[in-house]
Design an enzyme around this catalytic site. Structure first.
Site, PDB file in Angstrom:
ATOM      1  N   HIS A 528       2.305   0.625   0.381  1.00 44.42           N
ATOM      2  CA  HIS A 528       3.611   1.184   0.007  1.00 44.42           C
ATOM      3  C   HIS A 528       4.195   0.547  -1.258  1.00 44.42           C
ATOM      4  O   HIS A 528       5.192   1.046  -1.794  1.00 44.42           O
ATOM      5  CB  HIS A 528       4.598   1.019   1.164  1.00 44.42           C
ATOM      6  N   HIS A 543       7.548   0.547  -5.902  1.00 44.57           N
ATOM      7  CA  HIS A 543       7.791   0.634  -4.458  1.00 44.57           C
ATOM      8  C   HIS A 543       7.847   2.115  -4.085  1.00 44.57           C
ATOM      9  O   HIS A 543       8.725   2.849  -4.530  1.00 44.57           O
ATOM     10  CB  HIS A 543       9.107  -0.052  -4.086  1.00 44.57           C
TER      11      HIS A 543
END
Length: 616
Positions: A528, A543
């Protein structure tokens, strides 16, 4: 056709020589293992003369070529210097350390993959031996009935029977290759089950034991599962002995210990267990055929095009041999395979009848004939029927109707052979039943395809490459989408710029790429988030989504390794947007400058952007 030019065009459109780890091929397609799949240009590849279709599956980028395959492959390997050979799965070095979460689904996939890879070296031998048996059958039936008693016939029959009788040895080889063990150890353990000493004891019929333990009197010729079990055990025994035996003695004792223990277990446990499981599977197919009746063959034939695309069909091939051994005939598997091939041909004829392009019509007719006469369906599946979508309904309808008719009329296969019209003699006295079923399959698939028509090709689902070369101080958009101010992100940590200045992106692409040239210094196992240290010392954080760490990697496919050198626009992570968004997660992706290294960096370029758009 200029195969050197075709080879060069294909290589260029999969991202160039440097983007190819290895290329191999099957009967109809080139199979590329690419370093960066996003550099492949699917549309350009499909527009090349000679290319029937393109598909990305199973981490392989496949280019369907049909009759143009071999000369193109040779040109790619010999003239362009691309590495040709088998793809090595580095994860097999230590299966116990695999990080993939074990579920029923992953366990099933691993099991099917193990069987498919194990039997892959066996299938050509089974078909070759089966077709030789067909030739011998035709000779003693129509040419000379007394030939069956001659020594020549006996020796030729031995050749034809060899792939079946020695099936355990060949399967053990394939299984050992798949697992990453030493093939000869598994082959020796399997060969022990066929050795003359053991066969003689079985033939004599007297009780036997090994170290006082009873040894069942069983025949293992034409068996599959004992070899799969033996290869698996031999692989782990080899690893065990490599750990406990000092290095100086390994060359002597590792091999000896592996074949000794696996061989003993083969006689006492693994062989009998595999034999029992094999009979159970054969009984299941017979029960399925007996309980469901005519629907069994039809349903399997209708499902086969999707099984072929998933590679699952190869797992069924060994069980055809199992059925030919017990009960002595196959009423479900081989009939379904043949009727699927006929349906693919009939549907391709239907597409040829509907299409206006004369050149394509001629090519599709040739592909249809290949399905029916040669039993080669990949060009039809990928290059014709799946390409136009609706013809797949015709394939399924034709396979189902043909399968139901074959089952009702009692079509039975008695000899292993190809899945094409030339293999009809393997049905012996039920040949007319399969002929009627074949006609029904072809006519049905042609009719349904012709009535439904065809759809135009959809757009490519493979991201086009970023071809531009960026300077080391450039920071670029990490994907396609809409850039927004960081303050508008629905996460206080990012919106307040606690982690640093940056910008956010509403994703419109599944590939998340590097924002700059540099080194991948941080890569979360969940996929992620990742960090890049640029060549000029700037530290960047990407992110993907908000609170997506809670997914624990589900929906994220990491394409590189931490520590890799990366370039701006190079794919780092592939996300399953649909899956993640269905779970309620916001996939807004943040690009943060966590350390500007003393430089003044301002990221802008709000609004619609494409991957690689410069932001600073």
């Amino acid at each position: 056709m200029d195969y050197k030019k075709l080879a060069s065009d294909i290589v260029n459109n999969v991202g160039g020589i440097d983007n190819i780890q290895v290329v191999n091929h099957c009967m109809t397609r080139l199979r590329f293992k690419l370093k960066d799949v996003s550099k492949a240009d699917k549309d350009s590849l499909e527009n090349l003369e000679g290319v029937l279709g393109v598909i990305y599956a199973g981490e392989q980028y496949m280019v369907i070529l049909g009759q143009h395959l071999l000369p193109t492959y040779e040109a790619i390997v010999k003239d362009l210097g691309v590495n040709g050979g088998e793809v090595i799965d580095e994860n097999l070095d230590d299966l116990s350390e695999s990080k993939e979460k074990l579920t029923w689904k992953t366990a099933g996939n691993k099991f099917i993959g193990y069987i498919s890879a194990s039997v892959a070296p066996l299938i050509p031998g089974l078909v070759a031996g089966g077709m030789l048996k067909v030739v011998l059958l035709l000779i003693i039936t129509f040419v000379d009935t007394k030939y069956a008693t001659s020594s020549s016939y006996m020796l030729l029959s031995a050749i034809a029977d060899a792939p079946f009788y020695f099936m355990p040895i060949i399967v053990a080889y394939g299984a050992a290759i798949k697992l990453g063990g030493t093939p000869v150890y598994a082959m020796i353990a399997a060969a022990a089950l066929l050795h003359g000493n053991y066969v003689g004891l079985v033939t004599a019929g007297h009780p036997i034991d090994l170290f006082g333990v009873n040894v069942p009197l069983l025949s293992y010729g034409t068996s599959l599962l004992p070899a799969l079990l033996l290869a698996f055990v031999a692989y782990h025994l080899e690893r065990f002995f490599n750990k406990i035996v000092p290095g100086i003695f390994r060359s002597v004792f590792v091999g000896m210990g592996t074949i000794l223990v696996s061989g003993i277990l083969g006689y006492i446990i693994l062989g009998p267990l595999g034999n029992m499981l094999g009979k159970g599977i054969a009984n299941f197919f017979m029960f399925f055929n007996g309980s469901v009746g005519a629907l069994a063959v039809g349903t399997l034939a209708a499902c086969l095009p999707w099984m072929v695309m998933a590679g699952m069909h190869t797992a069924l091939a060994p069980f055809m041999a199992q059925l030919l051994t017990n009960p002595g005939y196959d009423t479900i598997l081989r009939p379904a395979f043949i009727l699927h091939n006929m349906a693919e041909g009939g549907s391709s004829f239907g597409v040829a009848a509907r299409i206006k392009n004369k050149q394509l019509r001629s090519e599709y007719i040739s592909i249809a004939i290949g399905c029916i006469v040669a039993g080669v369906t990949e060009p039809a599946i990928y290059g014709v029927n799946l390409k136009y979508k609706k013809p797949m309904y015709g394939v399924m309808a034709g396979g189902f109707v043909g399968g139901v008719i074959a089952s009702i009329l009692g079509a039975k296969v008695y000899i292993m052979g190809y899945s094409n019209i030339l293999a009809l003699p393997i049905f012996k006295e039920t040949i007319f039943a399969i002929i009627i079923a074949i006609i029904a399959a072809i006519v049905t698939s042609f009719t349904v395809t012709f009535i439904l028509g065809i759809e135009k090709k959809g757009e490519s689902k493979v991201t086009k490459p970023v071809q531009k070369v960026y300077s080391n101080d450039a920071i670029v958009a990490v994907s396609d989408g809409t850039m927004i101010d960081l303050e508008k992100v629905n996460d206080e940590t990012f919106a307040s710029k606690m982690l640093g200045e940056g910008i956010a992106l509403k994703l419109e692409n599944d590939f998340i790429c590097s924002p700059a040239n540099g080194t991948l210094t941080t890569l979360f196992p969940t996929g992620h988030a990742f960090g890049v240290l640029t060549e000029d010392g700037t530290e960047l954080l990407v992110h993907i989504g908000i609170d997506t760490v809670n997914l624990k990697g589900e929906g994220f496919d990491v394409l590189v390794k931490q520590g890799d050198k990366v370039r701006a626009g190079e794919p780092i992570v592939r996300v399953d947007r649909s899956k993640i968004e269905k779970k309620g997660y916001d996939l807004t992706t943040m690009l943060i400058v966590t350390n500007d290294n003393g430089k003044s960096i301002h990221l802008s370029n709000l609004g619609q952007v494409q991957n690689g758009a410069i932001l600073n």
